[in-house]
Enzyme design. Sequence first.
Site, mmCIF file in Angstrom:
data_model
loop_
_atom_site.group_PDB
_atom_site.id
_atom_site.type_symbol
_atom_site.label_atom_id
_atom_site.label_comp_id
_atom_site.label_asym_id
_atom_site.label_seq_id
_atom_site.Cartn_x
_atom_site.Cartn_y
_atom_site.Cartn_z
ATOM 1 N N LYS A 26 25.885 -4.275 -2.378
ATOM 2 C CA LYS A 26 27.359 -4.365 -2.523
ATOM 3 C C LYS A 26 28.057 -3.690 -1.360
ATOM 4 C CE LYS A 26 26.733 -3.421 -7.427
ATOM 5 N NZ LYS A 26 26.989 -2.337 -8.398
ATOM 6 N N HIS B 112 5.323 5.788 11.458
ATOM 7 C CA HIS B 112 4.769 5.621 10.105
ATOM 8 C C HIS B 112 3.840 6.818 9.872
ATOM 9 C CE1 HIS B 112 3.530 3.870 6.454
ATOM 10 N NE2 HIS B 112 3.158 2.662 6.849
ATOM 11 N N ARG C 26 11.352 3.800 3.158
ATOM 12 C CA ARG C 26 11.040 2.858 4.248
ATOM 13 C C ARG C 26 12.314 2.098 4.561
ATOM 14 N NH1 ARG C 26 5.951 -1.166 4.401
ATOM 15 N NH2 ARG C 26 5.021 0.814 5.046
ATOM 16 N N ARG D 288 0.798 -1.228 0.000
ATOM 17 C CA ARG D 288 0.000 0.000 0.000
ATOM 18 C C ARG D 288 0.828 1.274 0.000
ATOM 19 N NH1 ARG D 288 -2.621 -3.888 1.797
ATOM 20 N NH2 ARG D 288 -0.625 -4.344 2.735
ATOM 21 N N THR D 289 1.808 1.335 0.897
ATOM 22 C CA THR D 289 2.505 2.613 1.076
ATOM 23 C C THR D 289 3.239 2.984 -0.207
ATOM 24 O OG1 THR D 289 2.778 2.001 3.386
ATOM 25 C CG2 THR D 289 4.052 3.888 2.609
HETATM 26 N N1 CP Z 1 -0.016 -0.106 5.925
HETATM 27 C C1 CP Z 1 1.151 -0.354 5.325
HETATM 28 O O1 CP Z 1 2.202 0.240 5.656
HETATM 29 O O2 CP Z 1 1.074 -1.296 4.355
HETATM 30 P P1 CP Z 1 2.283 -1.768 3.443
HETATM 31 O O3 CP Z 1 3.293 -2.442 4.369
HETATM 32 O O4 CP Z 1 1.706 -2.701 2.438
HETATM 33 O O5 CP Z 1 2.900 -0.551 2.820
#
Ligand code: CP
Length: 311
Positions: free
Chosen positions: A80, A129, A101, A51-52
């Site tokens: 590497k 998050h 991320r 999603r993110t």
């Molecule tokens: N909610 C969320 O962070 O989903 P993903 O890990 O799929 O990005």
Amino acid sequence: MENRSLVTIADYSKEKILYMLQMAAEFEKNPNRNLLRSKVVATLFFEPSTRTRLSFETAANRLKARVIGFSDPKATSSSKGESLKDTIMMVSNYADVIVMRHYLEGAAQYASEIAPVPIVNAGDGANQHPSQTMLDLYSIYKTQGTLENLNIFLVGDLKYGRTVHSLIQAMRHFNPTFHFVAPAELKMPEEYKLYCKEYQIKYEEHSEFTAETIQDADILYMTRVQRERFTDLMEYERVKNVFILRNSMLAATRPNLKILHPLPRVNEISYDVDESPKAYYYQQAHNGLFARQAILCDVLGITLDEIKKEQ
Ligand code: CP
């Protein structure tokens, strides 16, 4: 130059949160605009995501930006031995904003201190998050008509679940009552309980998850047990199926109740809940598109007035 990065939701004031929700509402009216036509957005995902990453990329594409990046660090020079510093400095040469991320807590903060372009934290370990929090707030606002004075039940992995940590910090402006529902092994960490005390946020803790536990909830925020954060997989096996929401548990809940989940779900929400009008997690994920369009515009210095003008 002002650093416009979004690393932690704790940096957002109440006014800023409400302003960002207005931006998201504008994008929900029309997500297809030319606002980022000359921009390049980089998405660097050192951990898996559906999603993110895809909603940030969709957000950028619908605003006519170009998107570069990776979803698997094994296909990059970090495999590497290239450092995070060098990766961030290189990508800053190519992109106007970096969405990242990373599995290390503090990685986004570090990147924001060295990068000449804004960093958006798309999740750093078990820490924060913030873009998820913006879509959670938007979802709560849309379904409840307010963010004020709500009973919010956080259920499941409150130890490793970064989305619940960010949500507590954001809600400090809105007089919530939190209910932390978790088995002993996954309780809310002390630092977040201390945070609640510091900001006079009311909370109760529950070790049972029953129909009675949740009957006063306005928001029921379910979370997945974060297998990837456990050092002892035997412990994961012990707790993974402890709390499961079933449709039969919803009979006596409030009519305004909405069930949220950041997703992915494993088995903490039974599939029979999906048909309930109280289930909102798929719409919640859809709201992520609009919330992330607001975030990309904000970190790139585009204002609400400019968004309203560019219909
Ligand atoms: N909610 C969320 O962070 O989903 P993903 O890990 O799929 O990005």
